[in-house]
Scaffold this active site. Structure first.
Site, PDB file in Angstrom:
ATOM      1  N   ARG A 240     -84.488  76.046 -36.855  1.00 46.85           N
ATOM      2  CA  ARG A 240     -83.364  75.246 -36.385  1.00 46.85           C
ATOM      3  C   ARG A 240     -83.542  73.820 -36.903  1.00 46.85           C
ATOM      4  O   ARG A 240     -84.658  73.279 -36.877  1.00 46.85           O
ATOM      5  CB  ARG A 240     -83.296  75.232 -34.853  1.00 46.85           C
ATOM      6  CG  ARG A 240     -82.780  76.530 -34.248  1.00 46.85           C
ATOM      7  CD  ARG A 240     -81.309  76.768 -34.587  1.00 46.85           C
ATOM      8  NE  ARG A 240     -80.750  77.963 -33.992  1.00 46.85           N
ATOM      9  CZ  ARG A 240     -80.584  79.140 -34.610  1.00 46.85           C
ATOM     10  NH1 ARG A 240     -80.959  79.299 -35.858  1.00 46.85           N
ATOM     11  NH2 ARG A 240     -80.020  80.155 -33.985  1.00 46.85           N
ATOM     12  N   GLU A 269     -75.610  70.843 -38.306  1.00 42.91           N
ATOM     13  CA  GLU A 269     -74.951  71.587 -39.376  1.00 42.91           C
ATOM     14  C   GLU A 269     -73.584  72.090 -38.917  1.00 42.91           C
ATOM     15  O   GLU A 269     -73.410  72.347 -37.728  1.00 42.91           O
ATOM     16  CB  GLU A 269     -75.831  72.759 -39.827  1.00 42.91           C
ATOM     17  CG  GLU A 269     -76.116  73.791 -38.740  1.00 42.91           C
ATOM     18  CD  GLU A 269     -77.102  74.856 -39.202  1.00 42.91           C
ATOM     19  OE1 GLU A 269     -78.124  74.526 -39.846  1.00 42.91           O
ATOM     20  OE2 GLU A 269     -76.822  76.032 -38.905  1.00 42.91           O
ATOM     21  N   HIS A 287     -77.791  77.814 -44.138  1.00 40.26           N
ATOM     22  CA  HIS A 287     -78.040  78.709 -42.999  1.00 40.26           C
ATOM     23  C   HIS A 287     -77.645  80.156 -43.329  1.00 40.26           C
ATOM     24  O   HIS A 287     -76.709  80.715 -42.750  1.00 40.26           O
ATOM     25  CB  HIS A 287     -77.304  78.220 -41.744  1.00 40.26           C
ATOM     26  CG  HIS A 287     -77.897  78.767 -40.473  1.00 40.26           C
ATOM     27  ND1 HIS A 287     -77.865  78.088 -39.282  1.00 40.26           N
ATOM     28  CD2 HIS A 287     -78.550  79.927 -40.213  1.00 40.26           C
ATOM     29  CE1 HIS A 287     -78.462  78.816 -38.338  1.00 40.26           C
ATOM     30  NE2 HIS A 287     -78.889  79.941 -38.897  1.00 40.26           N
TER      31      HIS A 287
END
Ligand code: DGY
Length: 321
Positions: A240, A269, A287
């Protein structure tokens, strides 16, 4: 009228997952894939028995309290569940589930991609090729670094951390790790445990962040901890973004204290700190840890397995609230 439970699916999911959802539920799909905000979630929950969500939808206490009384369960298509206020869910009696295990391998594979991308300067080489700058062979240009024989420090030795360790052993790396508790020898497989993460940092060449975002891990990699790392060390993050303090990492990549970073996740993000985009020594991905068709199907099936259990009156396997 159908006697199947009504299932609100908040985002577009893989075809096989949507097909199963339609077969077994009165499924309301999101064909346009627009992101649902708090007011949309509350409004669209009317008459719904369960919600199959993704990590893009925020189930804050306010949203959970606002959901129609008919909503019994929220199954998230993700292993991470920071987007669900589990305390609020418990308070309201809302069952919540996640999808552990099924994305372990894909995320560990992606971590290795980050490691090789960062160590072998994949961004710089790829850009040169695409810009038509592939010139004469050179013995000295843009040299990377081997991973064989290097010390990999894994912060968070859960399922994904251990899968990263398995892969890294195949590359001939020495594995160090920090975890809240020491693993049993069969899970450790010779990895060296550091009860205090700060003691691990000076001993490793590459740091891989593989922990969930919790009050203990958020902001872990800060200026003080980077200073403890070896010069020219490398940082990987497939966990994360909030585990890293961006100012600290960017400064270390700019100054050359750290040789490189491989990052798949970013604080806030998709609105990542734009300075990352200017760094030659940052190998960046948006991601995509779980972004394979097999894994995304398995995530959807796992979320549906949990819902099936709930509607059959059983305990779901992956209950988080
Ligand atoms: C997860 O499942 O938690 C992935 O990071 C996608 O959000």
């Amino acid at each position: 009228m159908s006697d199947k439970p009504v299932l609100l699916v908040t985002r577009k999911l893989p075809d096989a997952v949507e097909a199963r959802a339609m077969r077994d539920y009165d499924a309301i799909l999101n064909t346009s894939d627009e992101q649902l905000r708090a007011a949309d979630l509350i409004e669209r929950s009317k008459g719904v028995d369960a919600i199959l969500t993704c990590s893009t939808e925020l189930f804050s206490a306010e949203v959970i309290e606002g959901l129609a009384p008919s909503v019994k369960a929220v199954a998230t298509f993700s292993v991470g569940y920071e987007h669900i206020d589990t305390a609020a869910a418990k308070k309201r009696g809302l069952i919540a589930t996640n999808t552990p295990d099924v994305l372990t391998d894909a995320t560990a594979d992606l971590t290795i991609l980050l490691m090789l991308g960062a160590t072998r300067r994949a961004f710089e080489w790829g850009r040169k090729l695409r810009n038509g700058e592939w010139g004469r062979w050179s013995a000295t240009e843009l040299l990377g670094t081997d991973v064989k024989g290097k010390r990999l420090g894994i912060y968070g030795m859960g399922r994904i951390g251990r899968a990263v360790a398995d892969r890294a052993r195949g590359f001939g790396m020495e594995i160090h790790y920090h975890n809240r508790s020491k693993l049993n020898a069969d899970l450790e497989v010779g990895a060296i445990y550091h009860a205090n993460a700060d003691d691990m940092l000076p001993q490793i060449d590459i740091l891989s962040l593989n922990c969930p975002a919790t009050p203990e891990t958020v902001g872990f990699l800060n200026t003080e901890r980077i200073a403890k790392m070896r010069d020219n060390a490398i940082v990987l993050n497939s966990a994360r973004g909030s585990v890293i303090v961006d100012d600290a990492l960017i400064e270390a990549l700019q100054s050359g204290k750290l040789a490189a970073a491989g990052l798949d996740v970013f604080d806030r993000e998709p609105k990542l700190d734009q300075r990352y985009l200017t760094l030659e020594n940052a190998f960046l991905m948006p991601h995509i840890g779980s972004a394979t068709i097999e894994t995304r199907n398995e995530m959807g099936f796992r979320a549906l397995d949990n819902l099936d259990a709930i509607f059959a009156g059983n305990e779901p396997g992956d209950r988080i609230a």
